[in-house]
Write an enzyme that holds these catalytic residues in place. Sequence first.
Site, PDB file in Angstrom:
ATOM      1  N   SER A 112       0.887  -1.319  -0.059  1.00 45.22           N
ATOM      2  CA  SER A 112      -0.055   0.042  -0.012  1.00 45.22           C
ATOM      3  C   SER A 112       0.895   1.246  -0.233  1.00 45.22           C
ATOM      4  O   SER A 112       0.612   2.284  -0.671  1.00 45.22           O
ATOM      5  CB  SER A 112      -0.795   0.031   1.160  1.00 45.22           C
ATOM      6  OG  SER A 112      -1.712  -1.078   1.141  1.00 45.22           O
ATOM      7  N   HIS A 133       0.756   5.066   3.870  1.00 50.52           N
ATOM      8  CA  HIS A 133      -0.135   5.484   2.865  1.00 50.52           C
ATOM      9  C   HIS A 133       0.137   6.932   2.635  1.00 50.52           C
ATOM     10  O   HIS A 133       0.613   7.487   1.355  1.00 50.52           O
ATOM     11  CB  HIS A 133      -1.440   5.420   2.983  1.00 50.52           C
ATOM     12  CG  HIS A 133      -1.908   3.980   3.213  1.00 50.52           C
ATOM     13  ND1 HIS A 133      -3.251   3.845   3.511  1.00 50.52           N
ATOM     14  CD2 HIS A 133      -1.419   2.923   3.176  1.00 50.52           C
ATOM     15  CE1 HIS A 133      -3.402   2.481   3.625  1.00 50.52           C
ATOM     16  NE2 HIS A 133      -2.213   1.934   3.351  1.00 50.52           N
TER      17      HIS A 133
END
Length: 181
Positions: free
Chosen positions: A96, A157
Site C-alpha cells: 500500500s 499511505h
Amino acid sequence: MYRYYGLVPRELSVSLSTRWDLAPYNVLTVFSSMFLHGGVIHLVGNMLYLWIFGNNVEDAMGHKRFIVFYLLSGIIAALFQFLYDPFSNIPMIGASGAVSGILGAYLVLFPYARIKTLLFIVIFIKIVEIPAIVLLTIWFFMQILYLGHGGVAWYAHIGGFVFGLVTVKLFSRKSAGKARG
C-alpha cells in the site's frame, strides 16, 4: 510468516539500537514486507490501484526508473509508519505504501485524466468519470481522516503519497505523454 518477513517496528528499533548483528535482517524486512498481504482483498485492492494508475506512471518513467521509484516509495512509506510508532509489535505488510507513491506521482503527471469510478448512492451503483485531481485528493484526505484507526498503516499511505508527489519529476522522462484510460 508475517512476524518473520513483515516489518516489526519494535524489532527494527531494538536491533538498530543494541544488536547490530540482527540489523541487516530487520532492514531487509522493509523489502520483504512489501510483498506480503493480509489476505486476498488486501492483495486485490493493491493490485487494482497499481493496474489503474501504475501503467501510465510507468510509461512516463520507463521500466527501470519505475521499479526504483516503486521500491523507494515503499521504503519511504515504511519509514513514515516506523517513525510514527517505532515500538509497535504489529508487523507492517503490504504494498500500500509503494502503491500510494504511484498515486502521488499520477496526481502530478495526470491531474485531469478522467478515472472511471464506481459511485454508490444508497442502493444504486453508477459508473462515473472523475478527474484524477478530485479522486486522489479525496483518497488522500480519507487517509488523514482514518489516522489512528487500528490495523492499517495510515502513515505509510500518507508517506508514500507525499514521496510520490514530491519526487515524481526526478524520475519521469521529459515528455510524460497522456494518460491511457
